[in-house]
Design a protein around this motif. Structure first.
Motif, PDB file in Angstrom:
ATOM      1  N   GLU A 123       0.824  -1.204   0.000  1.00  0.00           N
ATOM      2  CA  GLU A 123       0.000   0.000   0.000  1.00  0.00           C
ATOM      3  C   GLU A 123       0.862   1.259   0.000  1.00  0.00           C
ATOM      4  N   ARG A 124       1.948   1.253   0.783  1.00  0.00           N
ATOM      5  CA  ARG A 124       2.835   2.414   0.799  1.00  0.00           C
ATOM      6  C   ARG A 124       3.521   2.602  -0.544  1.00  0.00           C
ATOM      7  N   GLY A 125       3.928   1.489  -1.167  1.00  0.00           N
ATOM      8  CA  GLY A 125       4.525   1.587  -2.493  1.00  0.00           C
ATOM      9  C   GLY A 125       3.534   2.124  -3.511  1.00  0.00           C
ATOM     10  N   LYS A 126       2.306   1.647  -3.420  1.00  0.00           N
ATOM     11  CA  LYS A 126       1.241   2.122  -4.313  1.00  0.00           C
ATOM     12  C   LYS A 126       1.024   3.626  -4.125  1.00  0.00           C
ATOM     13  N   GLN A 127       0.966   4.065  -2.884  1.00  0.00           N
ATOM     14  CA  GLN A 127       0.746   5.478  -2.602  1.00  0.00           C
ATOM     15  C   GLN A 127       1.900   6.324  -3.119  1.00  0.00           C
ATOM     16  N   PHE A 128       3.124   5.793  -3.003  1.00  0.00           N
ATOM     17  CA  PHE A 128       4.267   6.558  -3.491  1.00  0.00           C
ATOM     18  C   PHE A 128       4.209   6.729  -5.000  1.00  0.00           C
ATOM     19  N   LEU A 129       3.935   5.643  -5.718  1.00  0.00           N
ATOM     20  CA  LEU A 129       3.850   5.738  -7.171  1.00  0.00           C
ATOM     21  C   LEU A 129       2.725   6.687  -7.593  1.00  0.00           C
ATOM     22  N   GLU A 130       1.624   6.654  -6.864  1.00  0.00           N
ATOM     23  CA  GLU A 130       0.520   7.572  -7.155  1.00  0.00           C
ATOM     24  C   GLU A 130       0.933   9.021  -6.896  1.00  0.00           C
ATOM     25  N   SER A 131       1.787   9.228  -5.902  1.00  0.00           N
ATOM     26  CA  SER A 131       2.253  10.589  -5.618  1.00  0.00           C
ATOM     27  C   SER A 131       3.129  11.130  -6.741  1.00  0.00           C
ATOM     28  N   LEU A 132       3.695  10.226  -7.566  1.00  0.00           N
ATOM     29  CA  LEU A 132       4.504  10.646  -8.711  1.00  0.00           C
ATOM     30  C   LEU A 132       3.651  10.907  -9.951  1.00  0.00           C
ATOM     31  N   GLY A 133       2.339  10.704  -9.797  1.00  0.00           N
ATOM     32  CA  GLY A 133       1.441  10.998 -10.905  1.00  0.00           C
ATOM     33  C   GLY A 133       0.971   9.796 -11.695  1.00  0.00           C
ATOM     34  N   TYR A 134       1.272   8.591 -11.202  1.00  0.00           N
ATOM     35  CA  TYR A 134       0.838   7.381 -11.892  1.00  0.00           C
ATOM     36  C   TYR A 134      -0.437   6.830 -11.267  1.00  0.00           C
ATOM     37  N   ARG A 135      -1.193   6.104 -12.086  1.00  0.00           N
ATOM     38  CA  ARG A 135      -2.326   5.338 -11.572  1.00  0.00           C
ATOM     39  C   ARG A 135      -1.812   3.930 -11.326  1.00  0.00           C
ATOM     40  N   VAL A 136      -2.209   3.317 -10.222  1.00  0.00           N
ATOM     41  CA  VAL A 136      -1.694   1.998  -9.864  1.00  0.00           C
ATOM     42  C   VAL A 136      -2.852   1.032  -9.655  1.00  0.00           C
ATOM     43  N   VAL A 137      -2.750  -0.140 -10.283  1.00  0.00           N
ATOM     44  CA  VAL A 137      -3.741  -1.195 -10.082  1.00  0.00           C
ATOM     45  C   VAL A 137      -3.010  -2.447  -9.603  1.00  0.00           C
ATOM     46  N   LEU A 138      -3.654  -3.205  -8.752  1.00  0.00           N
ATOM     47  CA  LEU A 138      -3.061  -4.408  -8.180  1.00  0.00           C
ATOM     48  C   LEU A 138      -3.630  -5.652  -8.857  1.00  0.00           C
ATOM     49  N   GLY A 139      -2.762  -6.633  -9.073  1.00  0.00           N
ATOM     50  CA  GLY A 139      -3.209  -7.889  -9.663  1.00  0.00           C
ATOM     51  C   GLY A 139      -4.219  -8.581  -8.773  1.00  0.00           C
ATOM     52  N   GLU A 140      -5.104  -9.327  -9.382  1.00  0.00           N
ATOM     53  CA  GLU A 140      -6.179  -9.998  -8.639  1.00  0.00           C
ATOM     54  C   GLU A 140      -5.635 -10.932  -7.563  1.00  0.00           C
ATOM     55  N   HIS A 141      -4.509 -11.557  -7.816  1.00  0.00           N
ATOM     56  CA  HIS A 141      -3.988 -12.565  -6.902  1.00  0.00           C
ATOM     57  C   HIS A 141      -2.779 -12.090  -6.093  1.00  0.00           C
ATOM     58  N   ILE A 142      -2.546 -10.784  -6.063  1.00  0.00           N
ATOM     59  CA  ILE A 142      -1.336 -10.272  -5.433  1.00  0.00           C
ATOM     60  C   ILE A 142      -1.263 -10.597  -3.940  1.00  0.00           C
ATOM     61  N   PHE A 143      -2.402 -10.665  -3.267  1.00  0.00           N
ATOM     62  CA  PHE A 143      -2.395 -10.929  -1.828  1.00  0.00           C
ATOM     63  C   PHE A 143      -2.692 -12.391  -1.501  1.00  0.00           C
ATOM     64  N   GLY A 144      -2.564 -13.252  -2.485  1.00  0.00           N
ATOM     65  CA  GLY A 144      -2.809 -14.671  -2.250  1.00  0.00           C
ATOM     66  C   GLY A 144      -1.622 -15.347  -1.580  1.00  0.00           C
ATOM     67  N   ARG A 145      -1.858 -16.555  -1.106  1.00  0.00           N
ATOM     68  CA  ARG A 145      -0.764 -17.338  -0.538  1.00  0.00           C
ATOM     69  C   ARG A 145      -1.061 -18.827  -0.729  1.00  0.00           C
ATOM     70  N   ARG A 146      -0.079 -19.505  -1.286  1.00  0.00           N
ATOM     71  CA  ARG A 146      -0.151 -20.948  -1.462  1.00  0.00           C
ATOM     72  C   ARG A 146       1.253 -21.488  -1.218  1.00  0.00           C
ATOM     73  N   GLY A 147       1.481 -22.016  -0.037  1.00  0.00           N
ATOM     74  CA  GLY A 147       2.821 -22.444   0.333  1.00  0.00           C
ATOM     75  C   GLY A 147       3.755 -21.247   0.390  1.00  0.00           C
ATOM     76  N   ASP A 148       4.854 -21.308  -0.355  1.00  0.00           N
ATOM     77  CA  ASP A 148       5.818 -20.214  -0.372  1.00  0.00           C
ATOM     78  C   ASP A 148       5.532 -19.179  -1.442  1.00  0.00           C
ATOM     79  N   THR A 149       4.447 -19.363  -2.201  1.00  0.00           N
ATOM     80  CA  THR A 149       4.169 -18.453  -3.311  1.00  0.00           C
ATOM     81  C   THR A 149       2.853 -17.712  -3.087  1.00  0.00           C
ATOM     82  N   SER A 150       2.579 -16.819  -4.019  1.00  0.00           N
ATOM     83  CA  SER A 150       1.354 -16.016  -3.911  1.00  0.00           C
ATOM     84  C   SER A 150       0.147 -16.700  -4.532  1.00  0.00           C
ATOM     85  N   GLY A 151       0.329 -17.898  -5.048  1.00  0.00           N
ATOM     86  CA  GLY A 151      -0.799 -18.608  -5.640  1.00  0.00           C
ATOM     87  C   GLY A 151      -0.325 -19.725  -6.542  1.00  0.00           C
ATOM     88  N   THR A 152      -1.257 -20.372  -7.185  1.00  0.00           N
ATOM     89  CA  THR A 152      -0.897 -21.416  -8.134  1.00  0.00           C
ATOM     90  C   THR A 152      -0.194 -20.777  -9.337  1.00  0.00           C
TER      91      THR A 152
END
Length: 199
Positions: free
Chosen positions: A71-100
């Protein structure tokens, strides 16, 4: 206190023969697909104010463990004038990874197919990004060249994409790591991502 030493200025472009050297003989799944045969690199368009950046997690589950950093990284990039979107599975967790592998590939392919997204940044490294190689749609990426940046484990994706498509990719701070960039003055962020030298 969390300190990050990387800035967007530290992004290193991958262009030329280095990707081929690293992957040669080490990624059999790539040999079944048509490699980029040209000698010229494919340069994505440089970022402009107002452009959209997509953040993904193709390796580790860091975003699930430290969502406040994303969230802080997203806010920083937005402060530079960019729009930021997050991947659907970015907050997932499956073992050591974020998803299948399919879920992680889905986010990559979604952002490459989205004409509004001009850059894709990996939130963090981790492990098992190599599991995505057989499923990467290099034809889709070739048709939609755009900035792709990550580091650590994501380097295998940077190199594979460059080897198979000729697209210049970048080793640089992730969407979680950019949270620390707020400590720098924004004028110090006229990085390679906005440069005409590689873009």
């Amino acid at each position: 206190t969390e300190i990050y030493t990387l800035s967007l200025h530290d992004a290193l472009p991958i262009c030329g023969r280095q990707g081929t050297r690293v992957l040669a003989g080490g990624a059999d799944c790539l040999t079944r697909q048509e490699r980029h045969s040209g000698t010229d690199c494919v340069k994505p368009r440089a970022l402009r104010s107002g452009d959209t950046i997509g953040i993904i997690a193709p390796s580790g589950y860091g975003p699930a463990a430290y969502p406040h950093r994303v969230e802080r990284g997203k806010q920083f990039l937005e402060s530079l004038g960019y729009r930021v979107v997050l991947g659907e599975h970015i907050f997932g967790r499956r073992g050591d990874t974020s998803g299948t592998a399919e879920e992680r590939l889905s986010d990559i392919h979604h952002f490459f197919a989205d004409d509004q997204v001009r850059a894709i940044i990996s939130a963090i490294g981790g492990n098992q990004a190599c599991h995505l190689l057989p499923g990467l749609d290099f034809d889709l990426i070739r048709r939609n060249p755009k900035i792709f940046m990550g580091y650590s484990d994501v380097t295998v994706l940077n190199l594979a994409i460059h080897t198979m498509t000729g697209l210049v990719t970048f080793n640089g701070p992730g969407g979680r790591g950019v949270a620390g960039l707020r400590e720098y003055r924004s004028e110090e962020h006229t990085s390679e991502l906005q440069s005409r030298q590689y873009l």
